[in-house]
Design an enzyme around this catalytic site. Structure first.
Site, mmCIF file in Angstrom:
data_model
loop_
_atom_site.group_PDB
_atom_site.id
_atom_site.type_symbol
_atom_site.label_atom_id
_atom_site.label_comp_id
_atom_site.label_asym_id
_atom_site.label_seq_id
_atom_site.Cartn_x
_atom_site.Cartn_y
_atom_site.Cartn_z
ATOM 1 N N ASP A 8 3.869 -45.776 -32.008
ATOM 2 C CA ASP A 8 3.839 -45.491 -30.567
ATOM 3 C C ASP A 8 4.901 -46.292 -29.801
ATOM 4 O O ASP A 8 5.269 -47.400 -30.203
ATOM 5 C CB ASP A 8 2.440 -45.831 -30.020
ATOM 6 C CG ASP A 8 2.214 -45.250 -28.632
ATOM 7 O OD1 ASP A 8 2.915 -44.302 -28.259
ATOM 8 O OD2 ASP A 8 1.325 -45.755 -27.922
ATOM 9 N N ASN A 41 -1.307 -34.409 -29.011
ATOM 10 C CA ASN A 41 0.085 -34.423 -28.560
ATOM 11 C C ASN A 41 0.610 -33.045 -28.143
ATOM 12 O O ASN A 41 1.680 -32.946 -27.524
ATOM 13 C CB ASN A 41 1.008 -35.056 -29.627
ATOM 14 C CG ASN A 41 0.846 -36.568 -29.744
ATOM 15 O OD1 ASN A 41 0.985 -37.135 -30.825
ATOM 16 N ND2 ASN A 41 0.568 -37.245 -28.624
#
Ligand code: IPE
Ligand code: IPE
Ligand code: MG
Length: 254
Positions: A34, A82
């Site tokens: 991330d 996502n």
């Protein structure tokens, strides 16, 4: 006095001079890759540039994991959540994945990293799905580190699918609900046959799992760092491994 989040004092190695003991490595390390977007933003670049840089970091870390002798490295590349991102960003990520896999296939005989994909690959386009299949097939017989790439992966989705598969086996008379154990249930997950992660690492400063391996990380150690994924060099992995080596894993015992 500054307020120090409680995790900071516990997660760093015992004294910052502690060195990595390569004879006591965790067997399985999992990473939530991330921070790509913030890395790009800091540089005034489009988010896609962050994803491209993140892909390079993945290449470096996967090779490093094999070199130091980890048995399993599992990375979170794209979550079931996502898809909520702008369509341009999703296509850019998928395009980068294709590019990455094409290059990886080209260099596979040299790198010899075994790769496996965890997640529901069915919504991906044919070309990407085929690249995933070829990558797995070519690397099946490689020895050493197995790198699992979580693609369209969601922990809850994984558990629901496993429950469905188990229920179907029960209906077909192939499984008995009364005989189900946690170990037996694990075999129905994407990670069936893979030991649970010992260490879960999340760069980028977020302190959450975001639906990553919730079943498998029930007894994992956690390591959080503010470093953004594209900046996550092998030295950062060493820091996480050193912190891991300072933990006392009791699994409920003494
Ligand atoms: C991780 O980086 C990559 C994916 C989720 C595909 P992000 O894109 O989430 O980066 P930040 O969190 O916005 O910085
Ligand atoms: C988790 O990161 C997913 C991946 C790194 C692939 P996100 O950036 O999607 O997670 P949230 O939205 O911060 O929880
Ligand atoms: Mg993010």
């Amino acid at each position: 006095m500054p307020i120090i989040p409680i995790f900071q004092s516990k997660q760093s190695g015992a004294g910052s001079e502690a060195e990595l003991d390569r004879s006591r490595l965790p067997r399985h390390v999992a990473i939530i890759m991330d921070g790509n977007g913030r890395w790009a933003k800091k540089r005034g670049l489009p988010r896609t540039a962050g994803h491209a840089a993140g892909a390079e970091t993945f290449r470096t870390i996967a090779t490093y994991a094999k070199d130091i002798g980890l048995d399993y490295l599992t990375v979170y590349a794209f979550s079931t959540e996502n898809w909520k991102r702008p369509v341009e960003e999703v296509s850019a990520i998928m395009g980068l994945l294709k590019k990455y896999l094409l290059e990886a296939i080209g260099k596979m005989e040299k790198d010899r990293v075994k790769m496996k994909f965890l997640g529901d690959l069915s919504p991906l386009d044919d070309e990407l799905r085929e690249l995933c299949r070829r990558t797995e097939e070519i690397s099946t017989h490689y020895e050493g580190c197995q790198v699992n790439i979580c693609l369209n992966y969601g922990g809850r989705d994984e558990i629901v699918r496993a429950v469905r598969a188990f229920a179907a086996d029960c209906a077909a008379g192939k499984a008995d609900p009364a005989a189900l154990t946690a170990e037996g249930f694990s075999e129905y997950l994407y990670t069936g046959g893979i030991p649970d992660p010992d260490l879960v690492i999340r760069p980028s400063g977020e302190l959450r799992l975001s639906n990553f391996l919730p079943w498998q990380s029930a007894y994992a150690e956690f390591y959080f760092t503010d470093v953004l994924w594209p900046d996550f060099a092998p030295a950062e992995l060493d820091k996480a491994l050193i912190a891991y080596q300072s933990r006392s894993r009791r699994f409920g015992g003494v």
